[in-house]
Design an enzyme around this catalytic site. Structure first.
Site, PDB file in Angstrom:
ATOM      1  N   GLU A  76      43.422  32.575  48.142  1.00 38.02           N
ATOM      2  CA  GLU A  76      42.670  33.846  48.154  1.00 38.02           C
ATOM      3  C   GLU A  76      43.568  35.079  48.106  1.00 38.02           C
ATOM      4  O   GLU A  76      43.212  36.086  47.505  1.00 38.02           O
ATOM      5  CB  GLU A  76      41.761  33.916  49.395  1.00 38.02           C
ATOM      6  CG  GLU A  76      40.533  33.027  49.324  1.00 38.02           C
ATOM      7  CD  GLU A  76      40.771  31.595  49.781  1.00 38.02           C
ATOM      8  OE1 GLU A  76      41.936  31.215  49.998  1.00 38.02           O
ATOM      9  OE2 GLU A  76      39.779  30.858  49.917  1.00 38.02           O
ATOM     10  N   ALA A 105      35.330  29.413  45.432  1.00 37.99           N
ATOM     11  CA  ALA A 105      34.108  30.181  45.226  1.00 37.99           C
ATOM     12  C   ALA A 105      34.121  30.688  43.792  1.00 37.99           C
ATOM     13  O   ALA A 105      35.193  30.834  43.191  1.00 37.99           O
ATOM     14  CB  ALA A 105      34.089  31.352  46.194  1.00 37.99           C
TER      15      ALA A 105
HETATM   16  N1  CAA Z   1      35.536  30.699  39.826  1.00 43.73           N
HETATM   17  C1  CAA Z   1      34.984  30.824  38.590  1.00 43.73           C
HETATM   18  N2  CAA Z   1      35.500  30.222  37.478  1.00 43.73           N
HETATM   19  C2  CAA Z   1      36.597  29.453  37.636  1.00 43.73           C
HETATM   20  C3  CAA Z   1      37.205  29.277  38.902  1.00 43.73           C
HETATM   21  C4  CAA Z   1      36.623  29.939  40.033  1.00 43.73           C
HETATM   22  N3  CAA Z   1      37.104  29.802  41.287  1.00 43.73           N
HETATM   23  N4  CAA Z   1      38.290  28.497  38.740  1.00 43.73           N
HETATM   24  C5  CAA Z   1      38.343  28.175  37.425  1.00 43.73           C
HETATM   25  N5  CAA Z   1      37.330  28.754  36.767  1.00 43.73           N
HETATM   26  C6  CAA Z   1      37.013  28.680  35.343  1.00 43.73           C
HETATM   27  C7  CAA Z   1      37.997  29.503  34.514  1.00 43.73           C
HETATM   28  O1  CAA Z   1      37.596  30.866  34.498  1.00 43.73           O
HETATM   29  C8  CAA Z   1      37.894  28.830  33.169  1.00 43.73           C
HETATM   30  O2  CAA Z   1      36.707  29.286  32.546  1.00 43.73           O
HETATM   31  P1  CAA Z   1      36.752  29.779  30.999  1.00 43.73           P
HETATM   32  O3  CAA Z   1      37.132  28.563  30.234  1.00 43.73           O
HETATM   33  O4  CAA Z   1      35.347  30.240  30.764  1.00 43.73           O
HETATM   34  O5  CAA Z   1      37.775  30.838  30.942  1.00 43.73           O
HETATM   35  C9  CAA Z   1      37.694  27.367  33.535  1.00 43.73           C
HETATM   36  O6  CAA Z   1      37.241  27.346  34.890  1.00 43.73           O
HETATM   37  C10 CAA Z   1      38.960  26.551  33.441  1.00 43.73           C
HETATM   38  O7  CAA Z   1      39.944  27.191  34.237  1.00 43.73           O
HETATM   39  P2  CAA Z   1      41.423  27.511  33.704  1.00 43.73           P
HETATM   40  O8  CAA Z   1      41.413  27.761  32.245  1.00 43.73           O
HETATM   41  O9  CAA Z   1      41.991  28.576  34.587  1.00 43.73           O
HETATM   42  O10 CAA Z   1      42.128  26.111  33.997  1.00 43.73           O
HETATM   43  P3  CAA Z   1      43.675  25.864  34.272  1.00 43.73           P
HETATM   44  O11 CAA Z   1      43.890  24.396  34.202  1.00 43.73           O
HETATM   45  O12 CAA Z   1      44.521  26.715  33.429  1.00 43.73           O
HETATM   46  O13 CAA Z   1      43.901  26.345  35.806  1.00 43.73           O
HETATM   47  C11 CAA Z   1      43.330  26.537  38.119  1.00 43.73           C
HETATM   48  C12 CAA Z   1      43.265  25.677  36.848  1.00 43.73           C
HETATM   49  C13 CAA Z   1      44.768  26.625  38.613  1.00 43.73           C
HETATM   50  C14 CAA Z   1      42.485  25.849  39.184  1.00 43.73           C
HETATM   51  C15 CAA Z   1      42.787  27.951  37.822  1.00 43.73           C
HETATM   52  O14 CAA Z   1      41.533  27.841  37.193  1.00 43.73           O
HETATM   53  C16 CAA Z   1      42.606  28.812  39.033  1.00 43.73           C
HETATM   54  O15 CAA Z   1      43.583  29.326  39.564  1.00 43.73           O
HETATM   55  N6  CAA Z   1      41.345  29.000  39.487  1.00 43.73           N
HETATM   56  C17 CAA Z   1      41.010  29.878  40.566  1.00 43.73           C
HETATM   57  C18 CAA Z   1      41.384  29.253  41.887  1.00 43.73           C
HETATM   58  C19 CAA Z   1      41.085  30.225  43.011  1.00 43.73           C
HETATM   59  O16 CAA Z   1      41.634  31.301  43.088  1.00 43.73           O
HETATM   60  N7  CAA Z   1      40.223  29.806  43.941  1.00 43.73           N
HETATM   61  C20 CAA Z   1      39.839  30.609  45.068  1.00 43.73           C
HETATM   62  C21 CAA Z   1      38.614  31.411  44.740  1.00 43.73           C
HETATM   63  S1  CAA Z   1      38.264  32.637  45.959  1.00 43.73           S
HETATM   64  C22 CAA Z   1      37.516  31.784  47.201  1.00 43.73           C
HETATM   65  O17 CAA Z   1      37.287  30.603  47.139  1.00 43.73           O
HETATM   66  C23 CAA Z   1      37.137  32.657  48.362  1.00 43.73           C
HETATM   67  C24 CAA Z   1      36.479  32.008  49.481  1.00 43.73           C
HETATM   68  O18 CAA Z   1      37.075  31.386  50.314  1.00 43.73           O
HETATM   69  C25 CAA Z   1      35.055  32.230  49.662  1.00 43.73           C
END
Ligand code: CAA
Length: 259
Positions: free
Chosen positions: A134, A66
């Site tokens: 999460e 999300a």
């Molecule tokens: N939401 C919004 N933006 C996100 C995102 C997310 N879930 N995941 C990645 N992005 C964005 C980052 O903020 C970044 O944007 P900027 O360049 O503007 O800073 C861009 O995507 C690239 O991401 P990273 O620089 O972090 O890339 P990375 O290769 O270093 O890492 C990753 C990749 C491990 C996937 C890391 O991005 C990450 O951990 N993302 C979040 C994953 C997460 O926690 N997902 C669960 C969300 S909560 C949810 O989904 C709840 C639900 O069930 C409803």
């Protein structure tokens, strides 16, 4: 839908939906959900559509969850509404009359893993990674992940994944039954279309009823066995079933009409 966040491409009787937010690793925001809702409402029950593939733009990510940037202003009520909205959209996918295949081409995290799990079939590229991270954010899954992960891989491993937030690679996802195929990166959509091509030769009403029966197994208010004998009667009374039997006897391929 030229500026849309979900690219829609038609190929024969199939649609390919590509979530197009690569700068955010294709995170699911409300606009993506709105566009999913529009698509799955428009084509619900349209038997000329034989299947849908969902994938993410780029090589890195299917969907990284999300959109976390939409969370900051949410209170408890707003959070529940966001979660319910996401669940409702994923139910639309799970209940769609034609098969929906997730072509997982990279990260499938949080809402991304949940989206893939709501699809009927999952195909992963070798570099795909799955997880429900999460708890890293002090949250529980919101789009059905706490339920469907257990349904797909069992309580033991699902509990470990949900509590540790650990990611698993495609090969482990295959071993656990979270995906049914792992293919060379870049070939995920081709494999999904190959599977859909096979299903498209079958009776469309029977495919729809099969999807409903599979869903019924997990619906605590429905007796799946009762539904099965009811649906067996429905399908055997259909013109398609007569055509299927006639084609078998005449040693030819059936021509189904979704009737
Ligand atoms: N939401 C919004 N933006 C996100 C995102 C997310 N879930 N995941 C990645 N992005 C964005 C980052 O903020 C970044 O944007 P900027 O360049 O503007 O800073 C861009 O995507 C690239 O991401 P990273 O620089 O972090 O890339 P990375 O290769 O270093 O890492 C990753 C990749 C491990 C996937 C890391 O991005 C990450 O951990 N993302 C979040 C994953 C997460 O926690 N997902 C669960 C969300 S909560 C949810 O989904 C709840 C639900 O069930 C409803």
């Amino acid at each position: 839908m030229s500026d849309s966040l979900v690219k829609i491409e038609q190929k024969d009787h199939f649609y390919i939906l590509t979530i197009n937010r690569p700068h955010a690793l294709n995170a699911l925001n409300q606009e993506v959900f709105n566009e999913f809702e529009e698509f799955f409402t428009k084509y619900s029950g349209d038997y000329s559509i034989k299947g849908v593939v969902i994938t993410g733009e780029g090589q890195k990510s299917f969907v990284a969850g999300a959109d976390i940037k939409e969370f900051s202003s949410l209170d408890a009520q707003g959070g529940s509404l966001l979660s319910k909205r996401g669940q409702d959209i994923l139910f639309m996918i799970e209940r769609f009359h034609a098969p929906v295949v997730a072509a997982v081409n990279g990260f499938a995290l949080g809402g991304g893993c949940e989206l893939a799990m709501a699809c009927h079939i999952r195909v992963a590229g070798t570099h795909a990674k799955f997880g429900q991270p999460e708890v890293n954010l002090g949250l529980v899954p919101g789009y059905g992940g706490s339920q469907r992960l257990i349904q797909l891989i069992g309580k033991g491993k699902a509990t470990e994944m949900l509590l540790t937030a650990d990611m698993i690679h495609a090969d482990e996802a295959l071993r656990l039954g979270l995906v049914t195929h792992v293919v060379e990166s870049g070939m995920e959509v081709d494999k999904a279309l190959e599977i859909l091509g096979k299903i498209a030769t079958k009776g469309p009403l029977a495919i729809h009823q099969c999807i409903q029966l599979i869903n019924a197994y997990f619906d605590k208010t429905t007796d799946g066995f009762v539904k099965e004998y009811t649906d067996f009667g429905l399908t055997i009374g259909s013109e398609d079933s007569k055509e299927g039997a006639t084609a078998f006897v005449e040693k030819r391929k059936p021509i189904f009409q979704a009737k």
